[in-house]
Scaffold this active site. Structure first.
Site, PDB file in Angstrom:
ATOM      1  N   ASP A  29      57.037  61.575  82.852  1.00 10.02           N
ATOM      2  CA  ASP A  29      56.934  60.636  81.735  1.00 10.02           C
ATOM      3  C   ASP A  29      55.474  60.408  81.357  1.00 10.02           C
ATOM      4  O   ASP A  29      54.552  60.722  82.130  1.00 10.02           O
ATOM      5  CB  ASP A  29      57.595  59.310  82.175  1.00 10.02           C
ATOM      6  N   ASP A  45      64.238  57.398  73.495  1.00  2.94           N
ATOM      7  CA  ASP A  45      64.796  56.288  74.267  1.00  2.94           C
ATOM      8  C   ASP A  45      65.985  55.666  73.553  1.00  2.94           C
ATOM      9  O   ASP A  45      66.677  54.826  74.130  1.00  2.94           O
ATOM     10  CB  ASP A  45      63.722  55.214  74.512  1.00  2.94           C
TER      11      ASP A  45
END
Ligand code: DGJ
Length: 738
Positions: A478, A548
């Site tokens: 990430d 997301d």
């Protein structure tokens, strides 16, 4: 595929299966001009198209008007500061403080295969699969060499371009701009397609007319970004999904970029792409070279869909690497939306136990397992397992998950450092920062200065140590903030302008190292959702978390924009909880499953807490994934309808390469009163063959179950109205044996 050089006319011609790209050398100054890019031509002498006889602009006959020539001539790669006032691709600053570059042909080389780009992601191919043309140019005054590279592939209509700069002078030179590709052509009635977004709204397709002046997309955020994407296409207004001409450029790079079309005073236009010049100054020592990243150029006469399928095939065959390149990915369940930071061994094992019984194949432990991180305020950089949460240790947890027949994956964010971390307390100068300035925090974190070898080594070793300590088969890498405060304590003053690009090179080096040390690892990149979903990252990881926002309806636009360029096999897509955590929307579990099937497929919810009827659907969904994923991963993708255009429904199709089957996903976003059935045209099938709706039981309203391929394409099929919003259906067409 062929590359030729006509010595008499000084014309290069690159032929792919359906396209030709022509370059000419003109004048005694040996300018390298762009002649033609488009539909494949038999003719190999297009020198007559070069605009060298347009008085008074011919430099050799009329040096008085040299700038007029430079300002109009279609160049392959352009200098700067000498009279071409359009967007340049190369700019320098000499030690004497001057600018000015002009490039002339010196020599060329045509060879089988394609060399790697040192330190950079790039398309690849065996000697028999591709050919490369390298044109060496120079600026004599600067003693600067510029090598333009063009590669073509036997099985693709793409042209891969890159540029290398070599300083042959006795003193350094500063490169203040090095773009990677330029296409000069005539203006026609073009529209520009680009991708725009934000966090949770990545890569939304936008189309606008190409107007006089400059129109661009860019990022100066240190990553390819949520906001704009390193891609642009320009198409004739009449071009549709299925027919008409389109050109495109996509950058194989993950940092700052500029993609721009400039329509000029004389009816010409210049399309350029490369590293954004803002905050870029590269000091090139004598003998040193600078390699600019690759741009993929695509031309298609078969509409937007033709362009898409060219990118998909190129990336599947010549960019993505590793164990999972051509393999089905394990169905994962990620605990982020299930628990956020609030988890421990017991909770994870409860989720894993339930998940494994339902056919889910891998548990991914997301953010919060290290240091003392219980929210996003601390511990990035302290990559030691928090045994207060992971009681019994990581190996115990992984072994227990493995005993359930599941793989185990882990989340990391190696490029970041929390001010509240042992690492920062020990090495405050390891964060990117400008001395004397309080750094701007984002998500309460700084970016690590990976341009420093000791920083890379330290972080890599910490994370690799964790990976070595247990049977970890997947990593989610990430990156949750953009870069700012551009300063490195490791770089001298005259190299601070190299920080952004060096940071990207460092990221590539670390991922290269990880994939080499753990060759069987499935790496999934991620950046606060999909801020670094780009072709550069795909060289290291075969899949990237798309966004997301996992709401099925939002995902229709996000995935359509992503799939404009990138194969479905690369799109991280999960079934998530409802009401959706990002938009609060409630959609049927079934529909969430259909939409996630278009990507890597997985779950992002607490499977122990969802309604029983949803949970009961999971075995069917995982079975569906196994049934269709080979087709989805490897097939040809067609957009049929998009609800952003029609406001009611969405439909796309994947057709097997051998056209033996096709899967059509139909999502009715909004129900519509008093409306009859919808006629859908199904492209891509074998026109002569008969197809059967294999899952006819899911379509009781459709009485006829057999159709010819050409009928489905040209006459279409009526999709009956479905009652309700957010409803989805799949149609599986299978070719009938003759
Ligand atoms: C952003 C990612 O996109 C999420 O999936 C999750 O991993 C969080 N970061 C964790 O901090």
């Amino acid at each position: 595929m062929n590359i030729t050089y006509n010595e008499q006319n000084r014309v290069f011609k690159l032929d792919t299966a359906h396209t030709s790209y022509c370059i000419g050398i003109v004048d005694e100054e040996n300018f390298v001009g762009h002649i033609y890019y488009g539909r494949k031509l038999e003719e190999d002498n297009l020198a007559y198209l070069m605009r060298t006889a347009e008085a008074p602009f011919v430099p050799s006959q009329n040096n008085r008007d040299r700038t007029s020539f430079l300002d109009t001539f279609p160049m392959e790669y352009t200098g700067n500061g000498l009279g071409d006032y359009r967007e340049s691709t190369l700019a320098v600053r000499t030690m004497g403080g001057h600018s000015g570059v002009s490039l002339s042909y010196v020599s060329h080389r045509i060879y089988d295969g394609k060399d790697e780009l040192p330190g950079l992601p790039a398309t690849f191919g065996q000697k028999a699969e591709c050919k490369t043309l390298e044109i060496t140019c120079e600026d004599q005054a600067l003693q600067l060499q510029v090598i333009l590279s063009y590669s073509i592939f036997a099985d693709s209509d793409a042209v891969a371009r890159s540029v290398r700069i070599v300083n042959q002078a006795k003193e350094p030179v500063y490169l203040t701009k090095v773009l990677s590709a330029c296409i000069d052509m005539d203006q026609e009635d073009y529209e520009m397609i680009t991708l725009h977004g934000s966090w949770a709204r990545e890569r939304i397709i936008q189309t606008r007319p190409v107007m006089k002046g400059k129109q661009s997309v860019s990022s100066v955020r240190g990553e390819s970004s949520h906001q704009e994407h390193p891609f642009m296409a320009w198409k004739k207004k009449t071009t549709t999904e299925e027919s008409g001409e389109i050109y495109a450029m996509n950058f194989v790079y993950s940092g700052n970029f500029l993609a721009q079309i400039e329509a000029d005073q004389f009816g010409s236009m210049r399309a350029v792409m490369g590293i954004h010049p803002q905050d870029f100054i590269w000091k090139l020592e004598p003998g040193g070279s600078f390699q600019a990243p690759e741009v993929i150029c695509v031309y298609s006469a078969e509409g937007i869909g033709g362009m898409t399928r060219t990118f998909h095939d190129l990336y599947r065959n010549h960019l993505i690497r590793g164990e999972y390149k051509d393999k089905k990915r394990p169905i994962l369940i990620n605990n982020w939306e299930a628990t956020y930071f609030d988890f421990d061994t017991d909770k994870l094992l409860r989720i894993a136990k339930q998940a494994s019984a339902l056919g889910i194949e891998m548990l991914v432990m997301d953010d919060g397992w290290f240091g003392y991180r219980n929210d996003d305020n601390s511990s990035l950089g302290d990559w030691q397992v928090n045994e207060n949460k992971i009681r019994g240790g990581l190996k115990y947890l992984v072994d227990e998950v493995n005993k359930l027949g599941m793989k185990f994956g882990i989340w990391v964010e190696p490029e970041m450092i929390s001010p509240d971390s042992d690492l920062y307390r020990a090495h405050p100068d390891w964060a990117i920062a400008i001395p004397g300035r309080t750094g701007s925090l984002a998500r309460n974190q700084y970016v690590l200065d990976l341009t420093r070898q000791e920083v890379r080594d330290c972080v890599y070793e910490m994370i690799a140590g964790v990976l070595r300590s247990a049977n970890i088969e997947y990593v989610k890498w990430d990156m949750n903030r953009q870069l700012s405060d551009l300063g490195s304590y490791g770089l001298p003053a005259d190299r601070q302008g190299e920080l952004l690009h060096r940071q990207v090179l460092a990221l590539y080096e670390m991922q290269d190292r990880m994939t080499k040390e753990f060759p069987n690892l499935l790496l999934e990149n991620c950046s606060g959702g999909g801020a670094r979903f780009d072709a550069g990252m795909l060289y290291y990881s075969p899949q990237i978390w798309c966004s997301d926002d996992a709401d099925a309806i939002e995902r229709l636009s996000i995935q359509a924009g992503t799939a404009l360029i990138y194969p479905l096999s690369t799109m991280g897509a999960h079934v998530s909880d409802c009401p959706n955590h990002t938009v609060g929307r409630v959609t049927p579990f079934e529909t969430r499953g259909y939409v996630a099937l278009a990507g890597t497929f997985g779950y992002e919810l607490d499977v122990t807490k969802i309604p029983e009827e949803d949970r009961n659907m999971i075995p069917q969904q995982t079975a569906m994934y196994h049934k269709y994923n080979d087709l989805v991963r490897t097939g040809d993708y067609y957009r049929i309808a998009h609800y952003a255009d029609n406001r009611y429904y969405d439909c796309y199709e994947v057709v097997a390469k051998d056209r033996s089957e096709a899967l059509i996903t139909y999502i009715q976003v909004l129900g519509r009163p008093n409306f009859h059935s919808r006629r859908l045209h199904i492209p891509g099938l074998d026109p002569q063959a008969v197809y059967v709706i294999e899952n006819a039981q899911d379509w009781p309203e459709i009485r006829q179950t057999e159709y010819r391929g050409d009928t489905l394409h040209h006459a279409g099929i009526n999709i009956p109205p479905i009652s309700g919003d957010f409803k989805g259906r799949l149609m599986h067409l299978v070719r009938k044996q003759a």
